[in-house]
Design an enzyme around this catalytic site. Structure first.
Site, PDB file in Angstrom:
ATOM      1  N   SER A 146       0.886  -1.177   0.000  1.00 32.29           N
ATOM      2  CA  SER A 146       0.000   0.000   0.000  1.00 32.29           C
ATOM      3  C   SER A 146       0.914   1.214   0.000  1.00 32.29           C
ATOM      4  O   SER A 146       2.104   1.104   0.336  1.00 32.29           O
ATOM      5  CB  SER A 146      -0.842  -0.005   1.289  1.00 32.29           C
ATOM      6  OG  SER A 146      -1.388   1.275   1.564  1.00 32.29           O
ATOM      7  N   TYR A 159      -2.011  -1.377  10.504  1.00 36.51           N
ATOM      8  CA  TYR A 159      -2.003  -1.478   9.036  1.00 36.51           C
ATOM      9  C   TYR A 159      -0.696  -0.919   8.474  1.00 36.51           C
ATOM     10  O   TYR A 159      -0.033  -1.543   7.646  1.00 36.51           O
ATOM     11  CB  TYR A 159      -3.213  -0.710   8.497  1.00 36.51           C
ATOM     12  CG  TYR A 159      -3.482  -0.862   7.017  1.00 36.51           C
ATOM     13  CD1 TYR A 159      -4.238  -1.932   6.543  1.00 36.51           C
ATOM     14  CD2 TYR A 159      -3.018   0.072   6.097  1.00 36.51           C
ATOM     15  CE1 TYR A 159      -4.513  -2.057   5.174  1.00 36.51           C
ATOM     16  CE2 TYR A 159      -3.280  -0.046   4.746  1.00 36.51           C
ATOM     17  CZ  TYR A 159      -4.042  -1.117   4.289  1.00 36.51           C
ATOM     18  OH  TYR A 159      -4.315  -1.238   2.940  1.00 36.51           O
TER      19      TYR A 159
HETATM   20  N1  LIG Z   1      -8.641  -0.648  -1.168  1.00 39.34           N
HETATM   21  C1  LIG Z   1      -7.556   0.111  -1.078  1.00 39.34           C
HETATM   22  O1  LIG Z   1      -7.624   1.356  -1.181  1.00 39.34           O
HETATM   23  C2  LIG Z   1      -6.232  -0.502  -0.871  1.00 39.34           C
HETATM   24  C3  LIG Z   1      -6.070  -1.819  -0.498  1.00 39.34           C
HETATM   25  N2  LIG Z   1      -4.805  -2.329  -0.347  1.00 39.34           N
HETATM   26  C4  LIG Z   1      -4.605  -3.713   0.023  1.00 39.34           C
HETATM   27  O2  LIG Z   1      -5.160  -4.548  -0.960  1.00 39.34           O
HETATM   28  C5  LIG Z   1      -5.520  -5.795  -0.388  1.00 39.34           C
HETATM   29  C6  LIG Z   1      -6.943  -6.146  -0.776  1.00 39.34           C
HETATM   30  O3  LIG Z   1      -7.808  -5.184  -0.221  1.00 39.34           O
HETATM   31  P1  LIG Z   1      -9.197  -4.766  -0.888  1.00 39.34           P
HETATM   32  O4  LIG Z   1      -9.359  -5.411  -2.189  1.00 39.34           O
HETATM   33  O5  LIG Z   1      -9.274  -3.302  -0.768  1.00 39.34           O
HETATM   34  O6  LIG Z   1     -10.200  -5.361   0.198  1.00 39.34           O
HETATM   35  P2  LIG Z   1     -11.499  -6.294   0.098  1.00 39.34           P
HETATM   36  O7  LIG Z   1     -12.102  -6.194   1.444  1.00 39.34           O
HETATM   37  O8  LIG Z   1     -12.282  -5.967  -1.114  1.00 39.34           O
HETATM   38  O9  LIG Z   1     -10.875  -7.745  -0.122  1.00 39.34           O
HETATM   39  C7  LIG Z   1     -10.177  -8.414   0.891  1.00 39.34           C
HETATM   40  C8  LIG Z   1     -10.070  -9.871   0.505  1.00 39.34           C
HETATM   41  O10 LIG Z   1      -9.332 -10.540   1.543  1.00 39.34           O
HETATM   42  C9  LIG Z   1     -10.104 -11.624   2.021  1.00 39.34           C
HETATM   43  N3  LIG Z   1      -9.784 -11.858   3.427  1.00 39.34           N
HETATM   44  C10 LIG Z   1      -9.988 -11.036   4.489  1.00 39.34           C
HETATM   45  N4  LIG Z   1      -9.578 -11.641   5.611  1.00 39.34           N
HETATM   46  C11 LIG Z   1      -9.099 -12.858   5.248  1.00 39.34           C
HETATM   47  C12 LIG Z   1      -8.548 -13.935   5.951  1.00 39.34           C
HETATM   48  N5  LIG Z   1      -8.407 -13.923   7.294  1.00 39.34           N
HETATM   49  N6  LIG Z   1      -8.185 -15.037   5.268  1.00 39.34           N
HETATM   50  C13 LIG Z   1      -8.357 -15.097   3.911  1.00 39.34           C
HETATM   51  N7  LIG Z   1      -8.870 -14.098   3.192  1.00 39.34           N
HETATM   52  C14 LIG Z   1      -9.233 -12.986   3.857  1.00 39.34           C
HETATM   53  C15 LIG Z   1     -11.552 -11.243   1.787  1.00 39.34           C
HETATM   54  O11 LIG Z   1     -12.395 -12.394   1.794  1.00 39.34           O
HETATM   55  C16 LIG Z   1     -11.413 -10.585   0.411  1.00 39.34           C
HETATM   56  O12 LIG Z   1     -11.360 -11.575  -0.594  1.00 39.34           O
HETATM   57  C17 LIG Z   1      -5.312  -5.643   1.119  1.00 39.34           C
HETATM   58  O13 LIG Z   1      -4.066  -6.198   1.488  1.00 39.34           O
HETATM   59  C18 LIG Z   1      -5.284  -4.133   1.310  1.00 39.34           C
HETATM   60  O14 LIG Z   1      -4.537  -3.759   2.421  1.00 39.34           O
HETATM   61  C19 LIG Z   1      -3.692  -1.579  -0.548  1.00 39.34           C
HETATM   62  C20 LIG Z   1      -3.811  -0.288  -0.895  1.00 39.34           C
HETATM   63  C21 LIG Z   1      -5.063   0.349  -1.106  1.00 39.34           C
HETATM   64  C1  LIG Z   2      -4.625   3.224   0.963  1.00 43.20           C
HETATM   65  C2  LIG Z   2      -4.857   1.973   1.701  1.00 43.20           C
HETATM   66  O1  LIG Z   2      -3.986   1.143   1.817  1.00 43.20           O
HETATM   67  C3  LIG Z   2      -6.168   1.737   2.293  1.00 43.20           C
HETATM   68  C4  LIG Z   2      -6.248   2.224   3.688  1.00 43.20           C
HETATM   69  O2  LIG Z   2      -5.349   2.916   4.179  1.00 43.20           O
HETATM   70  O3  LIG Z   2      -7.264   1.937   4.341  1.00 43.20           O
END
Ligand SMILES: NC(=O)C1=CN([C@@H]2O[C@H](COP(=O)(O)OP(=O)(O)OC[C@H]3O[C@@H](n4cnc5c(N)ncnc54)[C@H](O)[C@@H]3O)[C@@H](O)[C@H]2O)C=CC1
Ligand SMILES: CC(=O)CC(=O)O
Length: 264
Positions: A146, A159
């Site tokens: 991130s 985080y």
């Molecule tokens: N949405 C954003 O703005 C950003 C997200 N990220 C990172 O991207 C990654 C994905 O996040 P998003 O797609 O935004 O979230 P999301 O909530 O849409 O997806 C998260 C995924 O992880 C799975 N998950 C959650 N806990 C779990 C566990 N204990 N075991 C197995 N699977 C689990 C969920 O079922 C889902 O498939 C994360 O690592 C997040 O930190 C990084 C930068 C920005």
């Molecule tokens: C920018 C990200 O990684 C998402 C968050 O801070 O919640």
């Protein structure tokens, strides 16, 4: 899709039933990779996702429900992938959760869960995937960090610590594999509109009496100069590039795609 660039490769994407992980799984499948999905969700919806990947891209797709906070379940998932496909060529460590609160009020169990899911799970998948990649002298490990792996923000202690940690793990993995055909890089996205971020939009809307649209605009413009969300499709395209032959000398990078957030 015999001549697709990733035909014959197996990609395991943790946390790929939603958001960024799903976008990356779709992009890798489009390039011909067979897919191991992981993540939580309604069983029928996950079956529908699997069927769509197989139908749209002519690849095989399986799902394993391992909880990324549990090392024994992670080991079972890696064994399942090896049993289904004989190997894991591409590992995308993406599963992640968020919790926002100041340090003095941060619940200890939330700290432990975030460190386990957002950081330690990547150590466990990597240590188990490396021997399979070494056997072929080819591999791609992509850690979804991130901007918070590069800079901090208030109320995100666990985080930010986990994401800085995964950038460090990325560098060590890349260095230990430097003389092999296995690369490891981190992708550092800015705001992406997924359920993880929608929760923060909802909290902002409630706190400041804003509409959903106004809260989204506020959240993005506070940190991200482009004023626009990054999309899972854009991140999928970057992951595809990191899997290509052209990217073989990209090693240990923390590659931001953040609308200018960390350029400030
Ligand atoms: N949405 C954003 O703005 C950003 C997200 N990220 C990172 O991207 C990654 C994905 O996040 P998003 O797609 O935004 O979230 P999301 O909530 O849409 O997806 C998260 C995924 O992880 C799975 N998950 C959650 N806990 C779990 C566990 N204990 N075991 C197995 N699977 C689990 C969920 O079922 C889902 O498939 C994360 O690592 C997040 O930190 C990084 C930068 C920005
Ligand atoms: C920018 C990200 O990684 C998402 C968050 O801070 O919640």
């Amino acid at each position: 899709m015999q001549n697709a660039p990733l035909h014959g490769k197996t990609a395991l994407v943790t946390g790929s039933t939603s958001g960024i992980g799903l976008g990356i799984a779709q992009a890798l499948a489009q390039q011909g990779a067979d897919i191991v999905l992981n993540g939580f969700g309604d069983a029928n919806e996950i079956k529908t996702l699997q069927a769509a990947l197989m139908r749209n891209y002519g690849v095989k797709c399986v799902h394993h429900p391992a909880d990324m906070s549990k090392p024994t379940e992670i080991a079972a998932m890696m064994a399942f992938a090896a049993e289904q496909f004989g190997k894991v060529d591409i590992l995308v460590n993406n599963a992640g959760i968020q919790h926002t609160e100041t340090i003095e009020d941060f619940p200890v169990e939330k700290w432990d869960a975030i460190i386990a899911i957002n950081l330690s799970s990547a150590f466990h998948t990597t240590r188990l995937a490396l021997p399979m990649m070494q056997a072929k002298n080819w591999g791609r490990i992509i850690n979804i960090a991130s901007v918070h792996g590069l800079v901090g923000s208030v109320q995100k202690s666990a985080y930010v610590a986990a994401k800085h940690g995964i950038v460090g793990l990325t560098k060590v993995t890349a260095l230990e594999m430097a003389h092999t055909g296995i690369t490891c890089n981190a992708i550092c996205p800015g705001w992406v509109l997924t359920p993880l971020v929608q929760k923060q939009v909802d909290a902002r809307a409630a706190r400041e009496g804003l509409s959903d649209e106004a809260a989204k605009k506020d959240l993005v413009s506070e940190k991200q100069p482009s004023g626009e969300f990054v999309t899972p499709q854009q991140l999928g395209a970057l992951a595809v590039f990191l899997c290509s032959d052209a990217a073989v000398q990209v090693r240990g990078a923390a590659w931001n795609m953040d609308g200018g957030w960390t350029a400030q």
